[in-house]
Design a protein around this motif. Structure first.
Motif, PDB file in Angstrom:
ATOM      1  N   TYR A 223      54.896  14.484 -12.967  1.00 30.24           N
ATOM      2  CA  TYR A 223      54.791  13.032 -12.840  1.00 30.24           C
ATOM      3  C   TYR A 223      56.091  12.743 -13.842  1.00 30.24           C
ATOM      4  N   TRP A 224      55.556  13.753 -14.964  1.00 30.49           N
ATOM      5  CA  TRP A 224      56.790  13.313 -15.543  1.00 30.49           C
ATOM      6  C   TRP A 224      58.302  13.953 -15.691  1.00 30.49           C
ATOM      7  N   ILE A 225      58.131  15.158 -14.942  1.00 32.78           N
ATOM      8  CA  ILE A 225      59.510  16.147 -14.783  1.00 32.78           C
ATOM      9  C   ILE A 225      60.209  15.687 -13.552  1.00 32.78           C
ATOM     10  N   TYR A 226      59.633  14.702 -12.912  1.00 30.91           N
ATOM     11  CA  TYR A 226      60.114  14.757 -11.558  1.00 30.91           C
ATOM     12  C   TYR A 226      60.653  12.986 -11.583  1.00 30.91           C
ATOM     13  N   ASP A 227      59.247  12.603 -11.532  1.00 31.58           N
ATOM     14  CA  ASP A 227      59.136  10.610 -10.860  1.00 31.58           C
ATOM     15  C   ASP A 227      59.985   9.947 -12.256  1.00 31.58           C
ATOM     16  N   LYS A 228      59.576  10.421 -13.991  1.00 28.28           N
ATOM     17  CA  LYS A 228      60.279   9.477 -14.716  1.00 28.28           C
ATOM     18  C   LYS A 228      61.658   9.992 -15.858  1.00 28.28           C
ATOM     19  N   ALA A 229      61.452  10.863 -14.712  1.00 28.96           N
ATOM     20  CA  ALA A 229      63.032  11.446 -15.828  1.00 28.96           C
ATOM     21  C   ALA A 229      64.457  10.781 -15.492  1.00 28.96           C
ATOM     22  N   PHE A 230      65.038  10.486 -16.187  1.00 28.28           N
ATOM     23  CA  PHE A 230      66.456   9.920 -15.958  1.00 28.28           C
ATOM     24  C   PHE A 230      67.466  10.892 -15.266  1.00 28.28           C
ATOM     25  N   HIS A 231      67.638  11.984 -15.161  1.00 30.29           N
ATOM     26  CA  HIS A 231      68.386  12.936 -14.883  1.00 30.29           C
ATOM     27  C   HIS A 231      67.365  13.867 -14.287  1.00 30.29           C
ATOM     28  N   HIS A 232      68.256  14.608 -13.693  1.00 28.88           N
ATOM     29  CA  HIS A 232      67.695  15.204 -11.725  1.00 28.88           C
ATOM     30  C   HIS A 232      67.661  17.078 -13.072  1.00 28.88           C
ATOM     31  N   ASN A 233      66.254  17.446 -13.540  1.00 27.56           N
ATOM     32  CA  ASN A 233      66.334  18.535 -13.927  1.00 27.56           C
ATOM     33  C   ASN A 233      65.810  19.539 -13.596  1.00 27.56           C
ATOM     34  N   LEU A 234      66.792  20.532 -14.123  1.00 25.84           N
ATOM     35  CA  LEU A 234      67.378  22.033 -13.691  1.00 25.84           C
ATOM     36  C   LEU A 234      65.904  22.603 -13.947  1.00 25.84           C
ATOM     37  N   PHE A 235      65.886  24.361 -14.164  1.00 19.14           N
ATOM     38  CA  PHE A 235      64.461  24.633 -13.927  1.00 19.14           C
ATOM     39  C   PHE A 235      65.670  26.223 -14.672  1.00 19.14           C
ATOM     40  N   GLY A 236      64.671  27.344 -15.367  1.00 14.19           N
ATOM     41  CA  GLY A 236      65.404  28.796 -15.686  1.00 14.19           C
ATOM     42  C   GLY A 236      65.944  28.852 -16.433  1.00 14.19           C
ATOM     43  N   TYR A 237      67.484  29.353 -16.862  1.00 14.13           N
ATOM     44  CA  TYR A 237      68.311  29.773 -17.543  1.00 14.13           C
ATOM     45  C   TYR A 237      69.203  28.421 -17.422  1.00 14.13           C
TER      46      TYR A 237
END
Length: 277
Positions: A223-237
């Motif tokens: 929820y906090w990473i996908y639904d609430k974030a203003f920017h698209h989140n990246l993962f890994g390095y």
């Protein structure tokens, strides 16, 4: 050192956390701020040394605890800081489970000095773009704290933006300030500033390092990473900026480990290794 002296860090905590979470902050990143204090309510039997409005000398193992008569209200804390500590450029608020890389924070803040328009609030941005994550840590500028002190000292005005969630309240009150303040007072200002790096990677993080690196594994984190974030989140390095500033939900043992990795382990021939990776 000059810019470090312009940074005031205040950490919200509780008396029950003083000898675990707060102690870990005191022994890791807290002392790297120009000035830092713990904000908490203490019972009458406490043996801790506290500040009044003077910067008292503390012994090596004593925690710097600021006495504020009207605790534990974030509004009263900001009004207090605006009144008694007006001579700083930036005010970092963090929770007692937030880890801050102070050098990266300072480098980022110095890079914003010439920005126009000038934000009054920096942190991890949410989709509701008037506020930022409290747990990931946020920075109020001198002008921002002054505006808060000037317009939210009125109780009726405060109730227009009051919220049980501290970070939402701060953002809502700034949103209200920008609606009611004279235009010539806010014409060169905006509420929330951008904090991602040139590669689109976040600097402030409302979740632990492993969540931002590996991706969320449970419903709340998603929820906090996908639904609430203003920017698209990246993962890994690609998820963690080289100039990362903060991580939330960092337990005391993790603070010591992270501090050791960052400050006590030296890298030799880093560029050579990278060129062969």
């Amino acid at each position: 050192d000059y810019y470090r002296s312009r940074l005031f860090c205040f950490i919200l905590t509780s008396q029950s956390n003083l000898e675990n979470r707060s102690r870990a902050i005191y022994e890791t990143w807290g002392h790297r701020c120009g000035r830092f204090v713990f904000i908490t309510r203490l019972n009458s039997s406490t043996s801790y040394t506290i500040y009044d409005n003077q910067y008292k000398y503390l012994k090596e193992d004593q925690l710097p605890i600021q006495y504020i008569p009207t605790l534990p209200n974030i509004r009263s804390t900001l009004l207090f800081l605006n009144k008694y500590y007006p001579n700083y450029d930036w005010y970092l608020k963090a929770d007692d489970d937030t880890y801050i890389i102070v050098e990266n924070l300072l480098r980022f803040l110095v890079s914003t000095i010439k920005r126009r328009p000038k934000p009054v609030l920096y942190g991890y941005r949410f989709r509701e773009d008037y506020y930022v994550s409290g747990g990931g840590g946020y920075v109020l500028t001198r002008k921002g704290l002054n505006l808060f002190g000037s317009y939210i000292n009125n109780d009726s005005r405060y109730f227009e933006c009051k919220s049980p969630m501290e970070d939402i309240m701060v953002g809502s009150c700034f949103k209200r300030i920008f609606e009611i303040a004279p235009k010539d007072e806010t014409k060169d200002l905006i509420t929330v500033g951008e904090t991602i790096d040139d590669e689109g990677r976040e600097r402030f993080h409302p979740q632990p390092f492993r969540v931002h690196f590996n991706g969320p594994l449970n419903k709340i984190a998603r929820y906090w990473i996908y639904d609430k974030a203003f920017h698209h989140n990246l993962f890994g390095y690609e998820s963690i900026s080289e100039t990362t500033i903060s991580f939330h939900y960092t337990q005391p043992e993790d603070m010591y480990q992270m501090d050791s990795l960052l400050y006590h382990i030296r890298q030799f021939d880093k560029e050579v290794c990278l060129s062969h990776s």
